[in-house]
Design a protein around this motif. Structure first.
Motif, PDB file in Angstrom:
ATOM      1  N   SER A  92       1.265  -7.665 -10.779  1.00 46.73           N
ATOM      2  CA  SER A  92       0.700  -6.895  -9.677  1.00 46.73           C
ATOM      3  C   SER A  92      -0.754  -6.615 -10.025  1.00 46.73           C
ATOM      4  N   PHE A  93      -1.628  -6.745  -9.035  1.00 44.52           N
ATOM      5  CA  PHE A  93      -3.043  -6.445  -9.267  1.00 44.52           C
ATOM      6  C   PHE A  93      -3.670  -5.909  -7.989  1.00 44.52           C
ATOM      7  N   PRO A  94      -4.680  -5.043  -8.134  1.00 41.40           N
ATOM      8  CA  PRO A  94      -5.310  -4.489  -6.937  1.00 41.40           C
ATOM      9  C   PRO A  94      -6.223  -5.502  -6.258  1.00 41.40           C
ATOM     10  N   VAL A  95      -6.236  -5.468  -4.953  1.00 46.83           N
ATOM     11  CA  VAL A  95      -7.119  -6.315  -4.172  1.00 46.83           C
ATOM     12  C   VAL A  95      -7.542  -5.543  -2.916  1.00 46.83           C
ATOM     13  N   ASN A  96      -8.816  -5.629  -2.586  1.00 47.31           N
ATOM     14  CA  ASN A  96      -9.330  -4.917  -1.415  1.00 47.31           C
ATOM     15  C   ASN A  96      -9.342  -5.820  -0.199  1.00 47.31           C
ATOM     16  N   ALA A  97      -8.899  -5.269   0.923  1.00 44.32           N
ATOM     17  CA  ALA A  97      -8.980  -5.964   2.210  1.00 44.32           C
ATOM     18  C   ALA A  97     -10.037  -5.267   3.028  1.00 44.32           C
ATOM     19  N   GLN A  98     -10.932  -6.032   3.575  1.00 36.91           N
ATOM     20  CA  GLN A  98     -12.003  -5.473   4.411  1.00 36.91           C
ATOM     21  C   GLN A  98     -11.599  -5.431   5.875  1.00 36.91           C
ATOM     22  N   MET A 134       0.334   8.600   6.535  1.00 37.37           N
ATOM     23  CA  MET A 134       0.546   7.167   6.708  1.00 37.37           C
ATOM     24  C   MET A 134       1.728   6.709   5.855  1.00 37.37           C
ATOM     25  N   GLN A 135       2.624   5.969   6.459  1.00 37.94           N
ATOM     26  CA  GLN A 135       3.793   5.451   5.753  1.00 37.94           C
ATOM     27  C   GLN A 135       3.404   4.343   4.777  1.00 37.94           C
ATOM     28  N   GLU A 136       4.248   4.124   3.793  1.00 38.43           N
ATOM     29  CA  GLU A 136       4.096   3.003   2.875  1.00 38.43           C
ATOM     30  C   GLU A 136       4.084   1.701   3.684  1.00 38.43           C
ATOM     31  N   MET A 137       3.258   0.738   3.261  1.00 36.92           N
ATOM     32  CA  MET A 137       3.180  -0.547   3.964  1.00 36.92           C
ATOM     33  C   MET A 137       3.468  -1.688   2.996  1.00 36.92           C
ATOM     34  N   GLY A 197      -8.490  -1.694   3.108  1.00 27.64           N
ATOM     35  CA  GLY A 197      -8.303  -0.758   2.004  1.00 27.64           C
ATOM     36  C   GLY A 197      -7.789  -1.464   0.777  1.00 27.64           C
ATOM     37  N   GLU A 198      -7.437  -0.681  -0.250  1.00 27.01           N
ATOM     38  CA  GLU A 198      -6.933  -1.257  -1.488  1.00 27.01           C
ATOM     39  C   GLU A 198      -5.433  -1.461  -1.416  1.00 27.01           C
ATOM     40  N   TRP A 199      -5.016  -2.671  -1.677  1.00 27.31           N
ATOM     41  CA  TRP A 199      -3.622  -3.074  -1.693  1.00 27.31           C
ATOM     42  C   TRP A 199      -3.244  -3.516  -3.103  1.00 27.31           C
ATOM     43  N   GLN A 200      -1.965  -3.476  -3.401  1.00 32.29           N
ATOM     44  CA  GLN A 200      -1.447  -4.069  -4.633  1.00 32.29           C
ATOM     45  C   GLN A 200      -0.847  -5.419  -4.250  1.00 32.29           C
ATOM     46  N   MET A 242       0.870  -1.173   0.000  1.00 29.22           N
ATOM     47  CA  MET A 242       0.000   0.000   0.000  1.00 29.22           C
ATOM     48  C   MET A 242       0.908   1.225   0.000  1.00 29.22           C
ATOM     49  N   ALA A 243       0.725   2.084  -0.989  1.00 27.35           N
ATOM     50  CA  ALA A 243       1.563   3.281  -1.138  1.00 27.35           C
ATOM     51  C   ALA A 243       1.308   4.254   0.018  1.00 27.35           C
ATOM     52  N   GLN A 244       2.273   5.129   0.230  1.00 25.05           N
ATOM     53  CA  GLN A 244       2.153   6.160   1.255  1.00 25.05           C
ATOM     54  C   GLN A 244       0.979   7.078   0.917  1.00 25.05           C
TER      55      GLN A 244
END
Length: 145
Positions: free
Chosen positions: A139-145, A93-96, A121-124, A87-89
């Protein structure tokens, strides 16, 4: 009479052993439940699928399956696999980056993963492999609930 029982016993044991050796392999490599698809994406000439029991990725300690398949849907052994949830900065909030720990399953090309996804949130999903099927990454987007 006693000799007949011994010979019959040996014959029965032999038949059982032969039947076990030649019988169906149900439950070994024939199938494994990967659950419901969360997201699929092409990676080289293969398809990678992220799945779990719910079909939903959640933040926190999460377990899931990753499968690599060919065009016919057959699992393909890709060797070493890595998956990083990035997850980009944003703002303050720092990059994760949350790495996945993988274990193999009884089916080559299907892996069990565990990751601690920090926030919803949305993660790559950044996935890579290297092995018998060559090298690949996507790389593809995926949402974490």
């Amino acid at each position: 009479m006693k000799k007949s029982f011994v010979l019959i016993g040996i014959a029965v044991i032999g038949v059982v052993l032969i039947a076990a050796a030649c019988g169906s392999k149900t439950g070994t490599n024939s199938s494994i439940s990967t659950g419901k698809v969360i997201k699929s994406a092409p990676v080289g000439n293969l398809k990678v699928t992220l799945s779990n029991d719910d079909g939903v990725l959640k933040h926190g300690n999460e377990e899931f399956m990753v499968a690599f398949t060919d065009a016919s849907g057959k699992p393909v052994d890709v060797g070493a696999v890595s998956l990083n949830f990035h997850m980009a900065q944003m703002g303050g909030m720092q990059e994760m980056n949350d790495a996945t720990a993988f274990t193999t399953t009884s089916i080559a090309g299907v892996y069990r993963g565990k990751a601690d996804i920090e926030v919803a949130g949305e993660w790559q999903a950044q996935i890579a492999y290297e092995g018998p099927a060559g090298k690949g990454k996507t790389s593809f987007p995926v949402n974490a609930q």
